[in-house]
Design an enzyme around this catalytic site. Sequence first.
Site, short mmCIF file in Angstrom:
data_model
loop_
_atom_site.label_atom_id
_atom_site.label_comp_id
_atom_site.label_asym_id
_atom_site.label_seq_id
_atom_site.Cartn_x
_atom_site.Cartn_y
_atom_site.Cartn_z
N TYR A 157 37.48 -22.68 68.78
CA TYR A 157 36.48 -21.60 68.85
C TYR A 157 36.68 -20.62 67.68
O TYR A 157 35.74 -20.01 67.19
CB TYR A 157 36.55 -20.89 70.21
CG TYR A 157 35.27 -20.16 70.58
CD1 TYR A 157 34.08 -20.86 70.74
CD2 TYR A 157 35.27 -18.78 70.74
CE1 TYR A 157 32.91 -20.20 71.06
CE2 TYR A 157 34.10 -18.11 71.07
CZ TYR A 157 32.93 -18.82 71.23
OH TYR A 157 31.77 -18.16 71.54
N LYS A 164 33.20 -12.77 68.68
CA LYS A 164 32.88 -12.34 70.06
C LYS A 164 33.71 -11.12 70.47
O LYS A 164 33.24 -10.27 71.23
CB LYS A 164 33.10 -13.49 71.05
CG LYS A 164 32.12 -14.65 70.90
CD LYS A 164 30.67 -14.24 71.07
CE LYS A 164 29.75 -15.44 71.26
NZ LYS A 164 28.32 -15.07 71.18
P1 NAP Z 1 21.42 -22.01 71.23
O1 NAP Z 1 20.38 -22.50 72.15
O2 NAP Z 1 21.73 -22.86 70.04
O3 NAP Z 1 21.09 -20.52 70.81
C1 NAP Z 1 21.69 -19.90 69.69
C2 NAP Z 1 20.60 -19.13 69.01
O4 NAP Z 1 21.09 -18.34 67.92
C3 NAP Z 1 19.54 -20.07 68.43
O5 NAP Z 1 18.27 -19.67 68.84
C4 NAP Z 1 19.76 -19.87 66.94
O6 NAP Z 1 18.66 -20.16 66.13
C5 NAP Z 1 20.10 -18.41 66.92
N1 NAP Z 1 20.53 -18.00 65.58
C6 NAP Z 1 21.54 -18.49 64.83
N2 NAP Z 1 21.54 -17.91 63.63
C7 NAP Z 1 20.50 -17.03 63.62
C8 NAP Z 1 19.97 -16.12 62.66
N3 NAP Z 1 20.51 -15.97 61.43
N4 NAP Z 1 18.89 -15.35 63.01
C9 NAP Z 1 18.34 -15.48 64.23
N5 NAP Z 1 18.78 -16.33 65.17
C10 NAP Z 1 19.85 -17.10 64.87
O7 NAP Z 1 22.83 -21.85 72.00
P2 NAP Z 1 23.29 -20.98 73.25
O8 NAP Z 1 24.54 -21.64 73.72
O9 NAP Z 1 22.16 -20.76 74.18
O10 NAP Z 1 23.72 -19.61 72.58
C11 NAP Z 1 23.22 -18.34 72.97
C12 NAP Z 1 24.35 -17.33 73.06
O11 NAP Z 1 25.19 -17.67 74.17
C13 NAP Z 1 25.26 -17.30 71.83
O12 NAP Z 1 25.62 -15.97 71.55
C14 NAP Z 1 26.47 -18.08 72.32
O13 NAP Z 1 27.65 -17.77 71.60
C15 NAP Z 1 26.52 -17.61 73.74
N6 NAP Z 1 27.36 -18.41 74.64
C16 NAP Z 1 27.14 -19.75 74.75
C17 NAP Z 1 27.95 -20.49 75.59
C18 NAP Z 1 27.76 -21.98 75.72
O14 NAP Z 1 28.66 -22.66 76.23
N7 NAP Z 1 26.62 -22.53 75.33
C19 NAP Z 1 28.97 -19.87 76.33
C20 NAP Z 1 29.14 -18.50 76.21
C21 NAP Z 1 28.34 -17.78 75.35
P3 NAP Z 1 18.84 -21.44 65.13
O15 NAP Z 1 18.90 -22.64 66.01
O16 NAP Z 1 17.67 -21.36 64.25
O17 NAP Z 1 20.11 -21.27 64.36
#
Ligand code: NAP
Length: 257
Positions: A157, A164
Amino acid sequence: MAGILAGKKALIFGVANERSIAWAVARELHAHGAELAFTYAGEVLEKRVRPLAEGIGSSLVLPCDVTRDDEIESVFEEVGREWGGLDILVHAIAFANKEDLAQPYVETGRAGFHTALDISAYSLVVLTRHAARLMKGRDGAVVTLTYMGSEKVVPNYNVMGVAKAALEASVRYLAYDLGADGIRVNAISAGPVKTLAAAGIAGFRDMLRLAGERAPLKRNVDAAEIGRTAVYLVSELGSGVTGETLHVDAGYNVMGM
Ligand code: NAP
Protein backbone atom coordinates in the site's frame (compact mmCIF):
# COMPACT_ATOMS: atom_id res chain seq x y z
CA MET A 1 -35.70 6.38 6.82
CA ALA A 2 -36.42 7.22 3.17
CA GLY A 3 -36.17 10.91 2.49
CA ILE A 4 -33.73 11.87 5.23
CA LEU A 5 -31.71 13.67 2.53
CA ALA A 6 -34.71 15.11 0.67
CA GLY A 7 -33.91 18.56 -0.71
CA LYS A 8 -30.15 18.08 -0.24
CA LYS A 9 -27.75 18.67 -3.14
CA ALA A 10 -24.70 16.40 -3.31
CA LEU A 11 -21.64 16.65 -5.55
CA ILE A 12 -19.82 13.34 -6.07
CA PHE A 13 -16.16 13.00 -7.14
CA GLY A 14 -14.75 9.56 -7.95
CA VAL A 15 -17.20 7.50 -9.99
CA ALA A 16 -15.20 5.54 -12.58
CA ASN A 17 -17.73 2.76 -13.13
CA GLU A 18 -20.54 0.88 -11.40
CA ARG A 19 -18.05 -0.86 -9.07
CA SER A 20 -16.71 2.45 -7.69
CA ILE A 21 -17.30 3.09 -4.01
CA ALA A 22 -18.43 6.59 -5.05
CA TRP A 23 -21.21 4.99 -7.10
CA ALA A 24 -22.39 2.94 -4.11
CA VAL A 25 -22.41 6.13 -2.04
CA ALA A 26 -24.32 7.96 -4.79
CA ARG A 27 -26.98 5.25 -4.97
CA GLU A 28 -27.55 5.37 -1.22
CA LEU A 29 -27.68 9.18 -1.11
CA HIS A 30 -30.15 9.09 -3.98
CA ALA A 31 -32.25 6.39 -2.26
CA HIS A 32 -32.51 8.71 0.75
CA GLY A 33 -33.70 11.64 -1.32
CA ALA A 34 -30.60 13.64 -2.32
CA GLU A 35 -30.22 15.29 -5.72
CA LEU A 36 -26.84 14.46 -7.25
CA ALA A 37 -24.19 15.91 -9.54
CA PHE A 38 -21.11 14.00 -10.71
CA THR A 39 -17.65 14.72 -12.01
CA TYR A 40 -15.49 12.53 -14.24
CA ALA A 41 -11.76 12.58 -14.87
CA GLY A 42 -11.53 12.11 -18.64
CA GLU A 43 -13.51 11.56 -21.85
CA VAL A 44 -13.36 7.79 -21.51
CA LEU A 45 -14.91 8.01 -18.09
CA GLU A 46 -17.59 10.42 -19.24
CA LYS A 47 -18.98 7.60 -21.38
CA ARG A 48 -19.34 5.46 -18.26
CA VAL A 49 -20.38 8.09 -15.74
CA ARG A 50 -23.02 9.95 -17.77
CA PRO A 51 -25.31 6.93 -18.33
CA LEU A 52 -24.98 5.91 -14.67
CA ALA A 53 -25.85 9.44 -13.56
CA GLU A 54 -28.78 9.72 -15.95
CA GLY A 55 -30.06 6.36 -14.69
CA ILE A 56 -30.70 7.97 -11.31
CA GLY A 57 -32.03 11.23 -12.70
CA SER A 58 -28.85 13.37 -12.66
CA SER A 59 -27.98 15.50 -15.64
CA LEU A 60 -25.27 17.62 -13.99
CA VAL A 61 -22.14 15.70 -15.04
CA LEU A 62 -18.96 17.77 -15.26
CA PRO A 63 -15.31 17.18 -16.20
CA CYS A 64 -12.75 17.50 -13.41
CA ASP A 65 -9.20 16.26 -13.14
CA VAL A 66 -8.30 17.31 -9.58
CA THR A 67 -4.75 18.23 -10.61
CA ARG A 68 -6.31 21.08 -12.67
CA ASP A 69 -7.31 24.17 -10.68
CA ASP A 70 -9.18 25.60 -13.69
CA GLU A 71 -11.38 22.51 -13.94
CA ILE A 72 -12.06 22.55 -10.20
CA GLU A 73 -13.13 26.20 -10.40
CA SER A 74 -15.42 25.50 -13.37
CA VAL A 75 -17.15 22.65 -11.55
CA PHE A 76 -18.02 24.77 -8.52
CA GLU A 77 -19.06 27.75 -10.68
CA GLU A 78 -21.41 25.49 -12.61
CA VAL A 79 -22.81 23.88 -9.45
CA GLY A 80 -23.33 27.35 -7.94
CA ARG A 81 -25.14 28.49 -11.09
CA GLU A 82 -27.36 25.39 -11.32
CA TRP A 83 -28.14 24.86 -7.65
CA GLY A 84 -27.33 28.15 -5.91
CA GLY A 85 -25.58 26.21 -3.13
CA LEU A 86 -24.38 22.79 -2.03
CA ASP A 87 -25.08 20.54 0.98
CA ILE A 88 -22.87 17.47 0.50
CA LEU A 89 -19.43 16.83 -1.00
CA VAL A 90 -18.30 13.23 -1.58
CA HIS A 91 -14.56 12.81 -2.21
CA ALA A 92 -13.66 9.29 -3.37
CA ILE A 93 -10.46 9.90 -5.31
CA ALA A 94 -7.02 8.37 -5.02
CA PHE A 95 -4.12 7.68 -7.32
CA ALA A 96 -0.54 6.44 -7.11
CA ASN A 97 1.75 5.18 -9.84
CA LYS A 98 1.45 1.42 -10.22
CA GLU A 99 5.17 0.80 -9.54
CA ASP A 100 4.84 2.65 -6.23
CA LEU A 101 2.21 0.10 -5.17
CA ALA A 102 4.48 -2.87 -5.79
CA GLN A 103 8.13 -1.98 -5.11
CA PRO A 104 9.38 -1.38 -1.51
CA TYR A 105 8.22 1.98 -0.06
CA VAL A 106 11.85 3.02 0.43
CA GLU A 107 12.19 3.20 -3.37
CA THR A 108 9.42 5.82 -3.78
CA GLY A 109 10.65 8.68 -5.98
CA ARG A 110 9.92 12.38 -5.49
CA ALA A 111 7.54 12.65 -8.44
CA GLY A 112 5.54 9.57 -7.44
CA PHE A 113 5.29 10.82 -3.88
CA HIS A 114 4.02 14.22 -5.02
CA THR A 115 1.50 12.67 -7.42
CA ALA A 116 0.02 10.38 -4.77
CA LEU A 117 -0.20 13.12 -2.14
CA ASP A 118 -1.54 15.71 -4.59
CA ILE A 119 -4.34 13.59 -6.06
CA SER A 120 -5.21 11.56 -2.97
CA ALA A 121 -4.87 14.11 -0.14
CA TYR A 122 -4.49 17.71 -1.34
CA SER A 123 -7.53 17.30 -3.59
CA LEU A 124 -9.71 17.03 -0.48
CA VAL A 125 -8.40 20.38 0.78
CA VAL A 126 -9.00 22.29 -2.44
CA LEU A 127 -12.40 20.70 -3.15
CA THR A 128 -13.56 21.34 0.41
CA ARG A 129 -12.45 25.00 0.18
CA HIS A 130 -14.57 25.52 -2.92
CA ALA A 131 -17.48 23.50 -1.54
CA ALA A 132 -17.49 25.44 1.73
CA ARG A 133 -18.26 28.67 -0.15
CA LEU A 134 -21.42 27.05 -1.52
CA MET A 135 -22.34 25.52 1.85
CA LYS A 136 -22.62 28.75 3.84
CA GLY A 137 -25.73 28.66 6.06
CA ARG A 138 -26.69 25.14 4.92
CA ASP A 139 -25.20 22.68 7.50
CA GLY A 140 -22.86 21.26 4.87
CA ALA A 141 -21.14 17.90 5.11
CA VAL A 142 -18.03 16.49 3.46
CA VAL A 143 -17.13 12.80 3.40
CA THR A 144 -13.98 11.17 2.04
CA LEU A 145 -12.73 7.60 1.68
CA THR A 146 -9.63 6.26 3.36
CA TYR A 147 -8.03 2.93 4.25
CA MET A 148 -6.33 1.44 7.30
CA GLY A 149 -2.98 1.40 5.47
CA SER A 150 -2.69 4.95 6.90
CA GLU A 151 -2.43 3.58 10.45
CA LYS A 152 -0.62 0.27 10.07
CA VAL A 153 1.75 -1.17 7.51
CA VAL A 154 -0.09 -2.97 4.75
CA PRO A 155 2.50 -4.44 2.35
CA ASN A 156 2.36 -2.79 -1.12
CA TYR A 157 0.00 0.00 0.00
CA ASN A 158 3.15 2.09 0.48
CA VAL A 159 2.91 5.74 -0.61
CA MET A 160 -0.87 5.46 -0.64
CA GLY A 161 -0.77 4.71 3.11
CA VAL A 162 1.23 7.90 3.61
CA ALA A 163 -1.24 9.83 1.43
CA LYS A 164 -4.17 8.43 3.43
CA ALA A 165 -2.48 9.50 6.70
CA ALA A 166 -2.29 13.03 5.24
CA LEU A 167 -5.91 12.75 4.12
CA GLU A 168 -7.11 11.74 7.60
CA ALA A 169 -5.11 14.55 9.24
CA SER A 170 -6.63 16.94 6.69
CA VAL A 171 -10.11 15.76 7.72
CA ARG A 172 -9.35 16.86 11.29
CA TYR A 173 -7.90 20.25 10.30
CA LEU A 174 -10.71 20.94 7.84
CA ALA A 175 -13.27 19.98 10.50
CA TYR A 176 -11.68 22.54 12.82
CA ASP A 177 -11.54 25.30 10.18
CA LEU A 178 -15.12 24.84 9.01
CA GLY A 179 -16.90 23.83 12.21
CA ALA A 180 -17.87 27.41 13.02
CA ASP A 181 -19.78 27.52 9.70
CA GLY A 182 -21.67 24.36 10.65
CA ILE A 183 -19.79 22.32 8.04
CA ARG A 184 -18.78 18.80 9.10
CA VAL A 185 -15.90 16.83 7.58
CA ASN A 186 -15.48 13.08 8.11
CA ALA A 187 -13.77 10.05 6.59
CA ILE A 188 -14.87 6.47 6.12
CA SER A 189 -12.04 3.97 6.46
CA ALA A 190 -13.34 1.18 4.27
CA GLY A 191 -12.30 -2.44 4.20
CA PRO A 192 -11.10 -3.79 0.84
CA VAL A 193 -13.60 -3.69 -2.03
CA LYS A 194 -12.86 -4.94 -5.57
CA THR A 195 -12.69 -1.79 -7.71
CA LEU A 196 -10.55 -0.38 -10.51
CA ALA A 197 -8.26 1.46 -8.07
CA ALA A 198 -7.91 -1.64 -5.88
CA ALA A 199 -6.80 -3.67 -8.91
CA GLY A 200 -3.70 -1.44 -9.08
CA ILE A 201 -2.42 -2.65 -5.69
CA ALA A 202 -0.10 -5.66 -5.91
CA GLY A 203 -1.50 -8.58 -3.91
CA PHE A 204 -4.98 -7.06 -3.55
CA ARG A 205 -6.62 -10.50 -3.79
CA ASP A 206 -4.67 -11.66 -0.75
CA MET A 207 -5.70 -8.51 1.13
CA LEU A 208 -9.33 -9.28 0.37
CA ARG A 209 -9.03 -12.93 1.39
CA LEU A 210 -7.12 -12.27 4.63
CA ALA A 211 -9.41 -9.42 5.69
CA GLY A 212 -12.48 -11.61 5.10
CA GLU A 213 -11.00 -14.47 7.14
CA ARG A 214 -9.73 -12.40 10.07
CA ALA A 215 -12.35 -9.69 10.51
CA PRO A 216 -14.66 -10.22 13.52
CA LEU A 217 -17.64 -10.46 11.15
CA LYS A 218 -15.76 -13.15 9.15
CA ARG A 219 -16.45 -11.45 5.85
CA ASN A 220 -15.62 -8.39 3.81
CA VAL A 221 -17.87 -5.34 3.54
CA ASP A 222 -19.84 -4.59 0.44
CA ALA A 223 -19.87 -1.15 -1.12
CA ALA A 224 -23.52 -0.52 -0.18
CA GLU A 225 -22.56 -0.75 3.51
CA ILE A 226 -20.04 2.03 2.91
CA GLY A 227 -22.75 4.02 1.11
CA ARG A 228 -25.16 3.69 4.03
CA THR A 229 -22.48 4.87 6.44
CA ALA A 230 -22.03 7.91 4.21
CA VAL A 231 -25.78 8.60 4.53
CA TYR A 232 -25.38 8.58 8.32
CA LEU A 233 -22.35 10.88 8.25
CA VAL A 234 -23.80 13.50 5.86
CA SER A 235 -27.35 13.52 7.22
CA GLU A 236 -28.83 14.83 10.45
CA LEU A 237 -28.19 11.35 11.92
CA GLY A 238 -24.52 12.32 12.16
CA SER A 239 -25.06 15.94 13.20
CA GLY A 240 -22.71 15.68 16.20
CA VAL A 241 -19.87 13.98 14.33
CA THR A 242 -16.98 15.82 12.68
CA GLY A 243 -13.24 15.30 12.18
CA GLU A 244 -13.86 11.56 12.56
CA THR A 245 -12.45 8.56 10.68
CA LEU A 246 -15.04 5.82 10.95
CA HIS A 247 -14.02 2.24 10.10
CA VAL A 248 -16.43 0.28 7.94
CA ASP A 249 -14.38 -2.89 7.60
CA ALA A 250 -16.31 -5.72 9.29
CA GLY A 251 -14.19 -4.88 12.37
CA TYR A 252 -10.84 -5.90 10.86
CA ASN A 253 -8.99 -2.91 12.35
CA VAL A 254 -9.66 -3.95 15.97
CA MET A 255 -7.72 -7.21 15.63
CA GLY A 256 -4.23 -7.49 17.14
CA MET A 257 -3.62 -11.10 16.13
P1 NAP B 1 -12.24 3.67 -8.33
O1 NAP B 1 -13.58 3.21 -8.73
O2 NAP B 1 -11.12 3.37 -9.27
O3 NAP B 1 -12.31 5.21 -7.97
C1 NAP B 1 -11.14 6.01 -7.88
C2 NAP B 1 -11.50 7.31 -8.53
O4 NAP B 1 -10.45 8.28 -8.40
C3 NAP B 1 -11.75 7.14 -10.02
O5 NAP B 1 -12.97 7.72 -10.38
C4 NAP B 1 -10.57 7.87 -10.62
O6 NAP B 1 -10.75 8.35 -11.91
C5 NAP B 1 -10.43 8.99 -9.62
N1 NAP B 1 -9.22 9.77 -9.88
C6 NAP B 1 -7.94 9.34 -9.94
N2 NAP B 1 -7.15 10.35 -10.30
C7 NAP B 1 -7.94 11.44 -10.48
C8 NAP B 1 -7.71 12.79 -10.86
N3 NAP B 1 -6.49 13.27 -11.12
N4 NAP B 1 -8.79 13.64 -10.92
C9 NAP B 1 -10.02 13.20 -10.65
N5 NAP B 1 -10.31 11.93 -10.30
C10 NAP B 1 -9.27 11.06 -10.22
O7 NAP B 1 -11.81 2.99 -6.93
P2 NAP B 1 -12.44 3.03 -5.46
O8 NAP B 1 -11.84 1.85 -4.78
O9 NAP B 1 -13.91 3.19 -5.53
O10 NAP B 1 -11.78 4.32 -4.83
C11 NAP B 1 -12.52 5.38 -4.24
C12 NAP B 1 -11.86 5.81 -2.94
O11 NAP B 1 -12.03 4.76 -1.98
C13 NAP B 1 -10.36 6.06 -3.04
O12 NAP B 1 -10.02 7.17 -2.25
C14 NAP B 1 -9.79 4.79 -2.43
O13 NAP B 1 -8.48 4.97 -1.92
C15 NAP B 1 -10.80 4.55 -1.34
N6 NAP B 1 -10.77 3.21 -0.74
C16 NAP B 1 -10.89 2.12 -1.54
C17 NAP B 1 -10.85 0.86 -0.97
C18 NAP B 1 -10.95 -0.38 -1.82
O14 NAP B 1 -10.62 -1.46 -1.34
N7 NAP B 1 -11.43 -0.29 -3.05
C19 NAP B 1 -10.71 0.71 0.42
C20 NAP B 1 -10.62 1.86 1.21
C21 NAP B 1 -10.63 3.11 0.61
P3 NAP B 1 -9.80 7.65 -13.06
O15 NAP B 1 -10.28 6.25 -13.17
O16 NAP B 1 -10.02 8.49 -14.24
O17 NAP B 1 -8.38 7.70 -12.60
